[in-house]
Motif scaffolding. Structure first.
Motif, PDB file in Angstrom:
ATOM      1  N   GLN A 197       0.850  -1.192   0.000  1.00  0.00           N
ATOM      2  CA  GLN A 197       0.000   0.000   0.000  1.00  0.00           C
ATOM      3  C   GLN A 197       0.880   1.233   0.000  1.00  0.00           C
ATOM      4  O   GLN A 197       2.003   1.224   0.511  1.00  0.00           O
ATOM      5  CB  GLN A 197      -0.911   0.010   1.238  1.00  0.00           C
ATOM      6  N   GLY A 198       0.363   2.332  -0.563  1.00  0.00           N
ATOM      7  CA  GLY A 198       1.117   3.566  -0.532  1.00  0.00           C
ATOM      8  C   GLY A 198       0.305   4.763  -0.978  1.00  0.00           C
ATOM      9  O   GLY A 198      -0.767   4.636  -1.562  1.00  0.00           O
ATOM     10  N   GLY A 199       0.848   5.940  -0.667  1.00  0.00           N
ATOM     11  CA  GLY A 199       0.301   7.203  -1.135  1.00  0.00           C
ATOM     12  C   GLY A 199       1.450   8.078  -1.587  1.00  0.00           C
ATOM     13  O   GLY A 199       2.599   7.867  -1.194  1.00  0.00           O
ATOM     14  N   ASP A 200       1.162   9.086  -2.432  1.00  0.00           N
ATOM     15  CA  ASP A 200       2.192   9.954  -2.966  1.00  0.00           C
ATOM     16  C   ASP A 200       3.271   9.079  -3.633  1.00  0.00           C
ATOM     17  O   ASP A 200       2.940   8.196  -4.428  1.00  0.00           O
ATOM     18  CB  ASP A 200       2.769  10.851  -1.859  1.00  0.00           C
ATOM     19  N   TRP A 201       4.560   9.285  -3.335  1.00  0.00           N
ATOM     20  CA  TRP A 201       5.591   8.411  -3.905  1.00  0.00           C
ATOM     21  C   TRP A 201       5.296   6.951  -3.584  1.00  0.00           C
ATOM     22  O   TRP A 201       5.555   6.055  -4.398  1.00  0.00           O
ATOM     23  CB  TRP A 201       6.964   8.768  -3.356  1.00  0.00           C
ATOM     24  N   GLY A 202       4.760   6.708  -2.387  1.00  0.00           N
ATOM     25  CA  GLY A 202       4.445   5.332  -2.024  1.00  0.00           C
ATOM     26  C   GLY A 202       3.430   4.702  -2.950  1.00  0.00           C
ATOM     27  O   GLY A 202       3.498   3.508  -3.236  1.00  0.00           O
ATOM     28  N   MET A 211      -2.536  -5.002  -4.097  1.00  0.00           N
ATOM     29  CA  MET A 211      -2.017  -3.698  -3.671  1.00  0.00           C
ATOM     30  C   MET A 211      -3.189  -2.770  -3.357  1.00  0.00           C
ATOM     31  O   MET A 211      -4.315  -2.967  -3.821  1.00  0.00           O
ATOM     32  CB  MET A 211      -1.125  -3.073  -4.733  1.00  0.00           C
ATOM     33  N   ALA A 212      -2.894  -1.748  -2.560  1.00  0.00           N
ATOM     34  CA  ALA A 212      -3.865  -0.706  -2.247  1.00  0.00           C
ATOM     35  C   ALA A 212      -3.185   0.642  -2.433  1.00  0.00           C
ATOM     36  O   ALA A 212      -1.970   0.773  -2.250  1.00  0.00           O
ATOM     37  CB  ALA A 212      -4.368  -0.848  -0.820  1.00  0.00           C
ATOM     38  N   THR A 213      -3.974   1.628  -2.809  1.00  0.00           N
ATOM     39  CA  THR A 213      -3.410   2.948  -3.048  1.00  0.00           C
ATOM     40  C   THR A 213      -4.396   4.032  -2.652  1.00  0.00           C
ATOM     41  O   THR A 213      -5.601   3.895  -2.860  1.00  0.00           O
ATOM     42  CB  THR A 213      -3.018   3.127  -4.524  1.00  0.00           C
ATOM     43  N   ASN A 214      -3.887   5.104  -2.036  1.00  0.00           N
ATOM     44  CA  ASN A 214      -4.676   6.308  -1.841  1.00  0.00           C
ATOM     45  C   ASN A 214      -4.156   7.430  -2.733  1.00  0.00           C
ATOM     46  O   ASN A 214      -4.563   8.583  -2.601  1.00  0.00           O
ATOM     47  CB  ASN A 214      -4.695   6.743  -0.373  1.00  0.00           C
ATOM     48  N   LYS A 251      -1.763  -5.371 -13.041  1.00  0.00           N
ATOM     49  CA  LYS A 251      -2.644  -6.515 -13.287  1.00  0.00           C
ATOM     50  C   LYS A 251      -2.984  -7.297 -12.019  1.00  0.00           C
ATOM     51  O   LYS A 251      -3.727  -8.270 -12.084  1.00  0.00           O
ATOM     52  CB  LYS A 251      -1.987  -7.466 -14.301  1.00  0.00           C
ATOM     53  N   VAL A 252      -2.446  -6.903 -10.876  1.00  0.00           N
ATOM     54  CA  VAL A 252      -2.767  -7.602  -9.632  1.00  0.00           C
ATOM     55  C   VAL A 252      -4.045  -7.009  -9.047  1.00  0.00           C
ATOM     56  O   VAL A 252      -4.476  -5.926  -9.444  1.00  0.00           O
ATOM     57  CB  VAL A 252      -1.606  -7.492  -8.617  1.00  0.00           C
ATOM     58  N   PRO A 253      -4.678  -7.691  -8.081  1.00  0.00           N
ATOM     59  CA  PRO A 253      -5.860  -7.127  -7.422  1.00  0.00           C
ATOM     60  C   PRO A 253      -5.533  -5.797  -6.737  1.00  0.00           C
ATOM     61  O   PRO A 253      -4.464  -5.651  -6.125  1.00  0.00           O
ATOM     62  CB  PRO A 253      -6.248  -8.201  -6.408  1.00  0.00           C
ATOM     63  N   VAL A 254      -6.452  -4.837  -6.826  1.00  0.00           N
ATOM     64  CA  VAL A 254      -6.184  -3.481  -6.337  1.00  0.00           C
ATOM     65  C   VAL A 254      -7.344  -2.970  -5.489  1.00  0.00           C
ATOM     66  O   VAL A 254      -8.518  -3.154  -5.826  1.00  0.00           O
ATOM     67  CB  VAL A 254      -5.937  -2.508  -7.505  1.00  0.00           C
ATOM     68  N   VAL A 255      -6.984  -2.305  -4.386  1.00  0.00           N
ATOM     69  CA  VAL A 255      -7.911  -1.589  -3.517  1.00  0.00           C
ATOM     70  C   VAL A 255      -7.651  -0.097  -3.694  1.00  0.00           C
ATOM     71  O   VAL A 255      -6.509   0.356  -3.547  1.00  0.00           O
ATOM     72  CB  VAL A 255      -7.700  -1.998  -2.041  1.00  0.00           C
ATOM     73  N   VAL A 256      -8.673   0.666  -4.021  1.00  0.00           N
ATOM     74  CA  VAL A 256      -8.518   2.102  -4.281  1.00  0.00           C
ATOM     75  C   VAL A 256      -9.285   2.906  -3.236  1.00  0.00           C
ATOM     76  O   VAL A 256     -10.479   2.694  -3.023  1.00  0.00           O
ATOM     77  CB  VAL A 256      -9.017   2.475  -5.689  1.00  0.00           C
ATOM     78  N   SER A 257      -8.572   3.835  -2.593  1.00  0.00           N
ATOM     79  CA  SER A 257      -9.185   4.808  -1.682  1.00  0.00           C
ATOM     80  C   SER A 257      -9.108   6.172  -2.354  1.00  0.00           C
ATOM     81  O   SER A 257      -8.012   6.672  -2.617  1.00  0.00           O
ATOM     82  CB  SER A 257      -8.430   4.845  -0.347  1.00  0.00           C
TER      83      SER A 257
END
Length: 404
Positions: free
Chosen positions: A189-194, A212-215, A344-350
């Motif tokens: 998971q990450g935000g900005d550069w992350g 993966m998850a991303t904000n 292409k992997v499963p993704v969680v989006v915030s």
């Protein structure tokens, strides 16, 4: 748990390759910081009554007064040291990380990456709810093992002495770090550069990422991104939600001048390594919504961040002398910041409303064809783990349920 039974059986850390770490700032450094804050040479007030010329003088002076008179670094230092901190050498560079294992069976390993102007301090609010969910309104089956590294050039990680430490190399180092901890497969998971690093890592190492998850979603269609960057009218055919996201992004591009100078001349910003108030001003001007939030904080209003939160992050950068080495990541990066990578992997989006843009679900579905969860929030900005930890934790719990 599906297809990842071995992912949560970490090997014991080897004292030969992974060293325990704690940080104790010398009092002389804190005294020097205090002296420098008091010695700031102030310019005159800006001739406008808004943020159009940058961080208002009154905001910086309020920050400096609190920093000099009331702030206590030792509080956050003790908090950092209360977690298991380690350093390991990967690809010739020392990498610092926090690693907290959950006590719950079948906890999923997750690597969480900060951004700029940030550090591991951004994510400390979500460590306990993720690793010990039953104490924070969750269930045992919501548990994660949490790994939070410091990006090379940031915080307690080493400062690269050679070029080449861009998102691709960092992503490869993160995979090696997780393997070294016994996690051959893991979440990220990450935000900005992350967020950008996580997208890159998912493309480079799909066999290692369970999901993966991303904000900080990288979802903007290239033609839309190019138009927003160039200040052109929105392309035809956008929905109302997409047009709103376009307007947000177009506005954001007008106020990211720091990224242009860091991306081309990071060494020219040497003065921010010499003046703590100069460093603070640079950090505060990341984006207009964050600046507005922090301005309210130092005006005494209650927000997702406190004055100490803001200064904890700035002070860590000051004490580790990582201002310039942190800027250099912009110079190293060769990717557009918000365009899709082909994950292409499963993704969680915030999707938070005060992000540089609130990613529409329509764009997210195209950018992340295996998206398993999408949440459009009605509050929160760029630094989600820091500002709205409860919301982000809930997204991670709910979003990754199907992967357990």
């Amino acid at each position: 748990m599906k297809n990842n039974e071995n992912a949560v059986a970490p090997a014991m850390e080897s004292t030969e390759t992974i060293r325990a770490f704690q940080f104790h700032a010398p009092q002389a450094d804190l005294d020097d910081l205090h002296r420098r804050i008091l010695a700031t040479r102030w310019p005159e007030k800006e001739p406008v009554n808004d943020n159009s010329q940058g961080v208002p003088l009154a905001v910086v002076q309020a920050l400096a007064k609190y920093w000099a008179d009331n702030y206590d670094w030792r509080k956050v230092e003790a908090k950092i040291n209360s977690y298991p901190n380690f350093i390991t050498t990967i690809d010739g560079l020392d990498i610092h990380f926090i690693h907290v294992r959950s006590k719950h069976e079948n906890a999923l390993p997750i690597l969480i990456t900060h951004g700029w102007p940030g550090s591991i301090i951004e994510q400390m609010k979500i460590i306990d709810p993720l690793t010990n969910p039953t104490a924070y309104g969750g269930k045992a089956e919501d548990a994660f093992h949490v790994v939070i590294p410091s990006i090379p050039g940031y915080g307690f990680s080493g400062r690269p002495a050679e070029t080449g430490w861009g998102p691709e190399r960092i992503g490869k180092a993160w995979v090696e770090l997780m393997k070294r901890l016994g996690y051959d497969k893991f979440l990220a998971q990450g935000g900005d550069w992350g967020g950008l690093i996580t997208d890159v890592m998912a493309v480079q190492s799909p066999d290692n990422l369970l999901g993966m998850a991303t904000n900080f979603p990288c979802t903007v269609p290239p033609e839309v991104n190019n138009a927003a960057f160039s200040g052109l009218p929105a392309p035809d055919g956008l929905s109302g939600e997409e047009k709103e996201a376009y307007d947000q992004l177009s506005f954001a591009y007008k106020y990211v001048s720091y990224a242009f100078i860091m991306g081309s001349r990071p060494q020219t910003l040497l003065a921010t390594a010499d003046s703590p108030v100069g460093l603070a001003t640079m950090f505060l001007d990341h984006d207009q919504k964050s600046l507005e939030l922090i301005s309210r904080v130092f005006a005494g209003e209650s927000e997702g961040l406190t004055r100490d939160d803001v200064l904890d992050n700035i002070t860590l950068c000051w004490l580790t002398n990582t201002a310039i080495s942190g800027y250099r990541l912009y110079w190293e990066n060769k990717y557009p910041f918000v365009a899709p990578f082909g994950v292409k992997v499963p993704v969680v989006v915030s999707a938070f409303p005060d992000e540089l843009y609130q990613a529409p679900k329509s764009w997210a579905e195209k950018a992340y064809p295996k998206m398993i969860y999408y949440k459009k929030h009605n509050k929160g900005g760029h630094f989600a783990a820091w500002e709205q930890p409860e919301l982000l934790v809930e997204d991670l719990r709910e979003g990754f349920k199907s992967l357990r």
